[in-house]
Design an enzyme around this catalytic site. Structure first.
Site, PDB file in Angstrom:
ATOM      1  N   LYS A 105      -3.820  -1.673  14.391  1.00 27.55           N
ATOM      2  CA  LYS A 105      -2.988  -0.769  15.175  1.00 27.55           C
ATOM      3  C   LYS A 105      -3.473  -0.709  16.615  1.00 27.55           C
ATOM      4  CE  LYS A 105      -3.726   1.435  11.721  1.00 27.55           C
ATOM      5  NZ  LYS A 105      -4.293   2.488  10.917  1.00 27.55           N
ATOM      6  N   GLU A 127       0.830  -1.218   0.000  1.00 27.14           N
ATOM      7  CA  GLU A 127       0.000   0.000   0.000  1.00 27.14           C
ATOM      8  C   GLU A 127       0.860   1.262   0.000  1.00 27.14           C
ATOM      9  OE1 GLU A 127      -1.427   1.881   3.345  1.00 27.14           O
ATOM     10  OE2 GLU A 127      -0.859   0.334   4.782  1.00 27.14           O
TER      11      GLU A 127
HETATM   12  N1  PSU Z   1      -0.697   1.420   9.441  1.00 27.94           N
HETATM   13  C1  PSU Z   1       0.368   2.232   9.617  1.00 27.94           C
HETATM   14  N2  PSU Z   1       0.344   3.434   9.031  1.00 27.94           N
HETATM   15  C2  PSU Z   1      -0.711   3.839   8.273  1.00 27.94           C
HETATM   16  C3  PSU Z   1      -1.824   2.977   8.095  1.00 27.94           C
HETATM   17  C4  PSU Z   1      -1.768   1.780   8.699  1.00 27.94           C
HETATM   18  O1  PSU Z   1       1.335   1.907  10.289  1.00 27.94           O
HETATM   19  O2  PSU Z   1      -0.666   4.935   7.743  1.00 27.94           O
HETATM   20  C5  PSU Z   1      -2.950   3.399   7.203  1.00 27.94           C
HETATM   21  C6  PSU Z   1      -3.352   2.221   6.317  1.00 27.94           C
HETATM   22  O3  PSU Z   1      -3.288   2.655   4.980  1.00 27.94           O
HETATM   23  C7  PSU Z   1      -4.777   1.924   6.724  1.00 27.94           C
HETATM   24  C8  PSU Z   1      -5.254   3.286   7.145  1.00 27.94           C
HETATM   25  O4  PSU Z   1      -5.521   1.379   5.684  1.00 27.94           O
HETATM   26  O5  PSU Z   1      -4.140   3.789   7.867  1.00 27.94           O
HETATM   27  C9  PSU Z   1      -6.524   3.235   7.955  1.00 27.94           C
HETATM   28  O6  PSU Z   1      -7.060   4.500   8.050  1.00 27.94           O
HETATM   29  P1  PSU Z   1      -8.561   4.701   8.604  1.00 27.94           P
HETATM   30  O7  PSU Z   1      -8.479   4.318  10.059  1.00 27.94           O
HETATM   31  O8  PSU Z   1      -8.867   6.170   8.393  1.00 27.94           O
HETATM   32  O9  PSU Z   1      -9.446   3.804   7.793  1.00 27.94           O
END
Ligand code: PSU
Ligand code: MN
Length: 305
Positions: free
Chosen positions: A157, A23
């Site tokens: 996370k 990604e």
């Molecule tokens: N994990 C990380 N850094 C990130 C992300 C995940 O260590 O930047 C990103 C991924 O792209 C994941 C997104 O899909 O955060 C999720 O964001 P949200 O909670 O707004 O859906």
């Protein structure tokens, strides 16, 4: 406005050679420059060294690109006008010719469309703490429910409500496979209390489960959770304290919606004086090795059948 697949990735896909999708939100919104570019390139090298082809996915001037080259990764890591693109943002970013960094959800959509079966990242989104009030649930979870690709990560996370995230995945029919672990990895650390659905000890077994789900034509994906290496893990209690502080700060500043995850990641990095960034790098590299190995076994097993 088109889908551009790099030559080597197109060749690999046409010949049933192992490919691993990567990604790009993690590059543009997840880590500071220049570490973001360094680590993105290192992850690609690790995938190659372990016998698979990396395909970093992003939107470049409206084009969906599968397999960014080094210059494109560098520019994506530097530009300030890169949109964070989840499933809902894809059409807009393409039509308005924007640069877009794809989240786990959007990367899954694109990778699955071109026939990639394994996708490596750091951590997936999930149910945010306080979601009963805010309704903030990452669309990564719904994408796992509707798109068949295996996502290799170090767990949701730790900033999230892990228990609710696991409940949601269960409801949506998404299996959580723990690589050599019974306990749930949660990014920088491992949960002392929560369990994975199935413990699986080899990448060839994980590959068999992925092949079986494709053989049946299941539409839903698979979450493979790989614990951060012990030497790099942060003590559960320490990181919990930091997260609570970062969430308090976030509320004070009034950050909401898609800005939450990037804000928390960078605030945690400040509060841990850069230690969380080091952990972040270690776990992604660890995931890249496992993902490449799974991708190889998927192709091997299909070939043998
Ligand atoms: N994990 C990380 N850094 C990130 C992300 C995940 O260590 O930047 C990103 C991924 O792209 C994941 C997104 O899909 O955060 C999720 O964001 P949200 O909670 O707004 O859906
Ligand atoms: Mn959200």
């Amino acid at each position: 406005m088109k889908i551009r697949i790099s030559q080597e990735v197109a060749y690999a896909l046409a010949n049933n050679l192992p490919v691993v999708a990567l990604e790009s939100t993690i590059i543009s919104h997840g880590m500071p420059y220049p570490q973001n570019v360094e680590i993105a390139i290192k992850v690609e090298e690790i995938v190659r060294a372990n016998g698979a082809l990396p395909a970093t996915i992003a939107i470049i001037g409206g084009d969906v690109v599968v397999g960014l080259d080094e210059d494109e990764i560098e520019e994506l890591g530097q530009r300030k006008d890169v949109l964070k693109v989840s499933r809902r943002d894809l059409g807009y970013a393409m039509a308005t010719k924007k640069w877009g960094a794809t989240t786990v959800a959007a990367t899954m959509v694109i990778a699955a469309k071109v026939g990639i079966k394994v996708f490596v990242t750091g951590g997936v989104g999930g149910v945010h703490r306080g979601a009963s009030e805010s309704f903030d649930i990452s669309s990564d979870l719904d994408e796992l429910a509707r798109t068949n690709i295996a996502v290799v990560c170090a767990g949701p996370k730790a900033i999230l409500d892990i228990e609710k995230t696991l409940e949601y995945l269960e409801t949506k029919g998404v299996p959580v496979l723990g690589y050599k672990t019974d306990k749930m990895p949660v990014f920088y650390t491992t949960s002392p209390s929560l369990n994975v659905l199935y413990r699986v000890d080899t990448s060839s077994e994980i590959a068999s489960i992925i092949n079986a789900s494709h053989a049946l034509g299941l539409e839903s994906g698979i979450l493979v959770v790989n614990p951060i290496p012990k030497e790099e893990a942060m003590p559960y209690k320490d990181i919990e304290k930091v997260i609570d502080e970062a969430i308090d700060d976030m509320k004070k500043v009034g950050v909401k919606g898609k800005e939450e995850t990037p804000y928390l990641l960078s605030r945690i990095n400040e509060l841990t004086k850069g230690k969380s960034q080091i952990a972040n790098e270690a776990l992604i590299i660890n995931n890249a090795k496992l993902g490449a190995s799974i991708a190889k076994h998927i192709c091997r097993e299909l070939y043998e059948d």
